[in-house]
Design a protein around this motif. Structure first.
Motif, PDB file in Angstrom:
ATOM      1  N   PHE A 156      20.437  12.287   0.413  1.00 20.75           N
ATOM      2  CA  PHE A 156      20.177  12.951   1.700  1.00 20.75           C
ATOM      3  C   PHE A 156      18.799  13.614   1.706  1.00 20.75           C
ATOM      4  CE2 PHE A 156      20.256  16.170   4.968  1.00 20.75           C
ATOM      5  CZ  PHE A 156      20.796  15.464   6.035  1.00 20.75           C
ATOM      6  N   ARG A 179       4.595   9.552   4.961  1.00 19.30           N
ATOM      7  CA  ARG A 179       4.866  10.082   6.302  1.00 19.30           C
ATOM      8  C   ARG A 179       5.096  11.575   6.117  1.00 19.30           C
ATOM      9  NH1 ARG A 179      10.328  10.681   9.400  1.00 19.30           N
ATOM     10  NH2 ARG A 179       9.881  12.660   8.409  1.00 19.30           N
ATOM     11  N   THR A 211      11.592   8.879  12.653  1.00 17.00           N
ATOM     12  CA  THR A 211      12.986   9.343  12.811  1.00 17.00           C
ATOM     13  C   THR A 211      13.829   8.338  13.606  1.00 17.00           C
ATOM     14  OG1 THR A 211      12.042  11.571  12.910  1.00 17.00           O
ATOM     15  CG2 THR A 211      14.374  11.334  13.553  1.00 17.00           C
ATOM     16  N   ILE A 252      10.172  18.387  15.423  1.00 20.64           N
ATOM     17  CA  ILE A 252       9.579  17.742  14.237  1.00 20.64           C
ATOM     18  C   ILE A 252       8.114  17.436  14.551  1.00 20.64           C
ATOM     19  CG2 ILE A 252       9.611  15.756  12.697  1.00 20.64           C
ATOM     20  CD1 ILE A 252      12.556  15.609  12.866  1.00 20.64           C
ATOM     21  N   ARG A 295      10.153  18.285  -0.337  1.00 22.46           N
ATOM     22  CA  ARG A 295      10.266  19.273   0.749  1.00 22.46           C
ATOM     23  C   ARG A 295       9.786  20.628   0.275  1.00 22.46           C
ATOM     24  NH1 ARG A 295      14.122  16.983   4.564  1.00 22.46           N
ATOM     25  NH2 ARG A 295      14.770  15.088   3.520  1.00 22.46           N
ATOM     26  N   GLN A 323      17.607   7.924   5.644  1.00 21.29           N
ATOM     27  CA  GLN A 323      18.538   9.051   5.463  1.00 21.29           C
ATOM     28  C   GLN A 323      19.803   8.785   6.289  1.00 21.29           C
ATOM     29  OE1 GLN A 323      17.236  12.688   7.423  1.00 21.29           O
ATOM     30  NE2 GLN A 323      17.778  13.908   5.626  1.00 21.29           N
ATOM     31  N   HIS A 328      23.004  12.112  10.847  1.00 21.15           N
ATOM     32  CA  HIS A 328      23.702  13.396  10.834  1.00 21.15           C
ATOM     33  C   HIS A 328      23.344  14.171  12.105  1.00 21.15           C
ATOM     34  CE1 HIS A 328      19.701  14.058   9.088  1.00 21.15           C
ATOM     35  NE2 HIS A 328      19.785  15.310   9.537  1.00 21.15           N
ATOM     36  N   MET A 387       7.443  12.253   2.996  1.00 19.62           N
ATOM     37  CA  MET A 387       8.295  11.097   2.693  1.00 19.62           C
ATOM     38  C   MET A 387       7.402   9.971   2.163  1.00 19.62           C
ATOM     39  SD  MET A 387      10.356   8.782   5.354  1.00 19.62           S
ATOM     40  CE  MET A 387      11.431   9.949   6.084  1.00 19.62           C
ATOM     41  N   ASP A 391      22.154  18.150  13.125  1.00 18.76           N
ATOM     42  CA  ASP A 391      21.699  19.362  12.429  1.00 18.76           C
ATOM     43  C   ASP A 391      22.540  20.592  12.757  1.00 18.76           C
ATOM     44  OD1 ASP A 391      19.599  18.023  11.168  1.00 18.76           O
ATOM     45  OD2 ASP A 391      18.236  18.366  12.849  1.00 18.76           O
ATOM     46  N   TYR A 399      14.412  17.831  19.984  1.00 17.73           N
ATOM     47  CA  TYR A 399      15.756  17.336  20.278  1.00 17.73           C
ATOM     48  C   TYR A 399      16.826  18.416  20.190  1.00 17.73           C
ATOM     49  CZ  TYR A 399      16.090  16.791  15.125  1.00 17.73           C
ATOM     50  OH  TYR A 399      16.069  16.992  13.768  1.00 17.73           O
ATOM     51  N   HIS A 406      20.959  11.575  14.174  1.00 14.25           N
ATOM     52  CA  HIS A 406      19.600  11.161  13.794  1.00 14.25           C
ATOM     53  C   HIS A 406      19.453  11.203  12.274  1.00 14.25           C
ATOM     54  CE1 HIS A 406      19.364  15.445  13.213  1.00 14.25           C
ATOM     55  NE2 HIS A 406      18.311  15.221  12.429  1.00 14.25           N
ATOM     56  N   GLY A 407      18.329  10.712  11.779  1.00 13.83           N
ATOM     57  CA  GLY A 407      18.002  10.796  10.352  1.00 13.83           C
ATOM     58  C   GLY A 407      16.621  10.206  10.137  1.00 13.83           C
ATOM     59  N   GLY A 408      15.998  10.554   9.027  1.00 13.29           N
ATOM     60  CA  GLY A 408      14.712   9.940   8.709  1.00 13.29           C
ATOM     61  C   GLY A 408      14.897   8.435   8.504  1.00 13.29           C
TER      62      GLY A 408
HETATM   63  O1  AKG Z   1      12.413  13.379   8.692  1.00 15.90           O
HETATM   64  C1  AKG Z   1      13.045  13.010   9.689  1.00 15.90           C
HETATM   65  O2  AKG Z   1      12.642  12.145  10.456  1.00 15.90           O
HETATM   66  C2  AKG Z   1      14.364  13.670   9.988  1.00 15.90           C
HETATM   67  C3  AKG Z   1      14.696  14.702   8.944  1.00 15.90           C
HETATM   68  C4  AKG Z   1      16.053  15.259   9.071  1.00 15.90           C
HETATM   69  O3  AKG Z   1      16.782  14.999   9.986  1.00 15.90           O
HETATM   70  C5  AKG Z   1      16.547  16.159   8.029  1.00 15.90           C
HETATM   71  O4  AKG Z   1      15.952  16.253   6.952  1.00 15.90           O
HETATM   72  O5  AKG Z   1      17.595  16.802   8.248  1.00 15.90           O
END
Ligand code: AKG
Length: 276
Positions: free
Chosen positions: A59, A202, A151, A138, A66, A115, A118, A108, A120, A185, A191-193
């Motif tokens: 994840f 990135r 994303t 973001i 980070r 990813q 999920h 990234m 948030d 958003y 969503h997710g990376g």
């Molecule tokens: O990096 C992204 O595009 C989304 C990141 C994300 O949703 C997260 O880390 O919770």
């Protein structure tokens, strides 16, 4: 920090309507190039100085680094949560007593897998769909493309009655935006990376806000030294939690925590309003 771009009322209306309708919007070219460059240079320095490791699970991302708690790391990050090109949109989605929930940089790298989808706001376990309680901006510090992991998201999923589960495989769109743009958003959105199949990094800053009656993701009041908060402008210190929600939640001895920073401040406490 370069030229500040503010939003016109019609832009603000259009962004808020898009978030309500499909869950997200991209604000193009909000951040000047000079700001993108200074943020990126500071992130690069911090990655080295703090010896930031790659994520140790899928994840967080085994090819992703980070940096949490950005406000405590360098003054260059102070303008992000209160940026006039983004905060008014967030305030439309939540309200003007919302809080900064977390502020995190994510680098990234090539080879990073997608990813898991999920939402948030899933940790709050509120009834869904419901009034927006978490919203995210973001900031793209490099271009976002389908190839480099822009994303992935499921338009309209902020109206679904649950966050995604393992095995869900809905159709997604990949956000493509140029460096200096911001994806905003409603955090109920699935969503997710994306996967980074390019040969370059990135880089993004994830600015997460929550309603003023919720617990923040990162405990800003303890994470940021008081001496630093004293240098913050009033809007920023209220946003991290030196404030109350509706003149009640978060008070200390009947006063807003803001009075710890500025004892002369007059705050709108609920008891004063009742007594009027
Ligand atoms: O990096 C992204 O595009 C989304 C990141 C994300 O949703 C997260 O880390 O919770």
């Amino acid at each position: 920090m370069g030229e500040i771009r503010t939003l016109s009322t019609s832009e603000l209306d259009a962004y808020a309507a898009a978030i309500e309708e499909r869950g997200y919007v991209v604000a193009e070219n909000v951040i000047p190039r000079s700001t993108v460059e200074s943020l990126t240079a500071t992130i690069d320095r911090l990655l080295v100085d703090l010896d930031v490791p790659f994520g140790d699970n899928a994840f967080l991302g085994r090819h992703t680094r980070r940096i949490f708690n950005l406000l405590a790391r360098d003054p260059v990050f102070r303008s992000i949560p209160i940026h006039p090109g983004t905060l008014p949109v967030i305030e439309r989605v939540l309200d003007d007593q919302c809080l900064l929930s977390s502020l995190t940089a994510a680098e990234m790298n090539p080879g990073q897998e997608a990813q898991a989808l999920h939402s948030d706001d899933a940790s709050h376990r509120l009834q869904r769909p419901g009034p927006p309680s978490v919203a995210v901006a973001i900031w793209a510090l490099t271009d976002f493309t389908r190839e480099n992991g822009g994303t992935r998201l499921v338009p309209g999923s902020h109206r679904f009655d649950r966050p995604p589960r393992r095995g869900d495989d809905p159709e997604t769109v990949s956000i493509e935006m140029s460096a200096g743009s911001v994806l905003l958003y409603n955090a109920s959105l699935w969503h997710g990376g994306g996967a980074n199949r390019s040969s370059a990094r990135r880089i993004a800053i994830v600015c997460n806000y929550c309603a003023g009656y919720l617990r923040q993701e990162e405990c800003q009041l303890l994470a940021i030294p008081r001496a630093q908060v004293e240098e913050f402008e009033p809007r920023l210190r209220r946003l991290i939690g030196y404030s109350t929600y509706r003149g009640l939640l978060g008070h200390i001895d009947g006063e807003s925590p803001e009075s710890l920073i500025d004892p002369t401040i007059e705050t709108d406490m609920v008891w004063r309003r009742i007594g009027r």
